[in-house]
Every structure is written in structure tokens, then in C-alpha cells.
Write a protein that holds these residues in place. Structure first.
Motif, PDB file in Angstrom:
ATOM      1  N   HIS A 132      24.866  15.617   5.263  1.00  0.00           N
ATOM      2  CA  HIS A 132      24.849  15.266   6.687  1.00  0.00           C
ATOM      3  C   HIS A 132      23.634  15.890   7.365  1.00  0.00           C
ATOM      4  O   HIS A 132      23.163  16.950   6.953  1.00  0.00           O
ATOM      5  N   GLY A 140      23.569  17.396  10.073  1.00  0.00           N
ATOM      6  CA  GLY A 140      23.954  18.655  10.702  1.00  0.00           C
ATOM      7  C   GLY A 140      24.354  19.739   9.716  1.00  0.00           C
ATOM      8  O   GLY A 140      25.033  20.704  10.098  1.00  0.00           O
ATOM      9  N   VAL A 146      30.080  14.019  16.868  1.00  0.00           N
ATOM     10  CA  VAL A 146      29.030  14.040  15.861  1.00  0.00           C
ATOM     11  C   VAL A 146      29.031  12.694  15.129  1.00  0.00           C
ATOM     12  O   VAL A 146      30.083  12.060  14.970  1.00  0.00           O
ATOM     13  N   ARG A 194      31.387  11.341  11.010  1.00  0.00           N
ATOM     14  CA  ARG A 194      32.339  12.458  10.994  1.00  0.00           C
ATOM     15  C   ARG A 194      32.877  12.783   9.605  1.00  0.00           C
ATOM     16  O   ARG A 194      33.045  13.942   9.262  1.00  0.00           O
ATOM     17  N   TRP A 224      30.392  14.746   7.676  1.00  0.00           N
ATOM     18  CA  TRP A 224      30.284  16.089   8.254  1.00  0.00           C
ATOM     19  C   TRP A 224      31.453  16.958   7.790  1.00  0.00           C
ATOM     20  O   TRP A 224      31.258  18.107   7.394  1.00  0.00           O
ATOM     21  N   ASN A 278      31.064  17.860   4.080  1.00  0.00           N
ATOM     22  CA  ASN A 278      30.053  18.914   3.925  1.00  0.00           C
ATOM     23  C   ASN A 278      30.560  20.255   4.437  1.00  0.00           C
ATOM     24  O   ASN A 278      30.321  21.301   3.827  1.00  0.00           O
TER      25      ASN A 278
END
Length: 129
Positions: free
Chosen positions: A34, A36, A95, A98, A101, A104
Motif C-alpha cells: 500500500h 501508506g 484511506v 482499505r 492497507w 499490510n
């Protein structure tokens, strides 16, 4: 003992950062990471520093020797609560992607948790009776 714990956490984090960086830059695996991930990594790193230093402090104190199980459980619950709070805030802020995310996030969460368990086992082995 605290310096040794800090060194282990930083070394492990550098290894994880190298793996993440490699996965981001390999063309057939970059979709698995991801955008982020570094926010997740920094959060996990600072939580690991906090938990690791507090655990090593309490393990080194003789007056807490009989409460090592409670200290470990308390640190695990603290990590869980901090992680749920962080994930809730990030997911509330909408975000993108999702599911990726969350996957991760949990991979890093579990890797740091396993590292903490392994570190505590190696630290407590000399203290066992």
C-alpha cells in the motif's frame, strides 16, 4: 540491557524497511504494498520502541521478577489497543484501498509481535528457574 533491546529493535526495523523497500521497487510485487506502508511502518516502529524499552526495563528490575507474565500480557494488550486506535483513525479518515492497507497493517503488526515474543523468550530464558 536497555541499549541491547534498542539495538535489536532498530536492527529488526532496518531489515523490515529493506524488505518493504524491495517489495515496492520490484515490478511484480509493488501492487502488494500500500502507498501508506511507511506510515504503518513508523507507527509500528515507535510502538515497538516503547514496548521493547518498557519490557526490558521491567525485566531488568528485581522487584518485578515475579510479575513477568503480567508485564508481558500488559505490553501485548497495550500494543493491541494502540494498534486498534491507530487503524481506526486511519480507516475513519477514508484511506484508499482499505483491504490492502489492513493486510499490510496486520502483516507488520504480527511481525513486530512475533519479534517481541522471540525477544522476550531469549531475555527470560536466563531468568528462568
Amino acid at each position: 540491557m536497555v541499549k541491547k533491546a534498542l539495538f535489536k529493535i532498530v536492527s529488526y526495523s532496518i531489515l523490515l524497511a529493506a524488505i518493504i523497500f524491495s517489495l515496492q521497487n520490484i515490478s511484480f510485487t509493488n501492487h502488494l504494498v500500500h502507498s501508506g506502508i511507511w506510515t504503518i511502518f513508523l507507527f509500528s516502529f515507535f510502538v515497538a520502541i516503547f514496548i521493547g524499552l518498557s519490557n526490558s526495563y521491567f525485566v531488568s528490575r528485581k522487584d518485578f521478577a515475579e510479575n513477568l507474565t503480567q508485564i508481558f500480557l500488559a505490553s501485548t494488550v497495550m500494543r493491541l489497543l494502540l494498534s486498534v486506535f491507530f487503524a481506526g483513525i486511519i480507516l475513519y479518515l477514508d484511506v484508499d484501498d482499505r483491504l490492502l492497507w489492513v493486510i499490510n497493517f496486520f502483516i507488520l503488526y504480527i511481525s513486530y509481535l512475533l519479534f517481541e515474543i522471540f525477544s522476550l523468550m531469549t531475555t527470560l530464558r536466563p531468568h528462568s528457574r
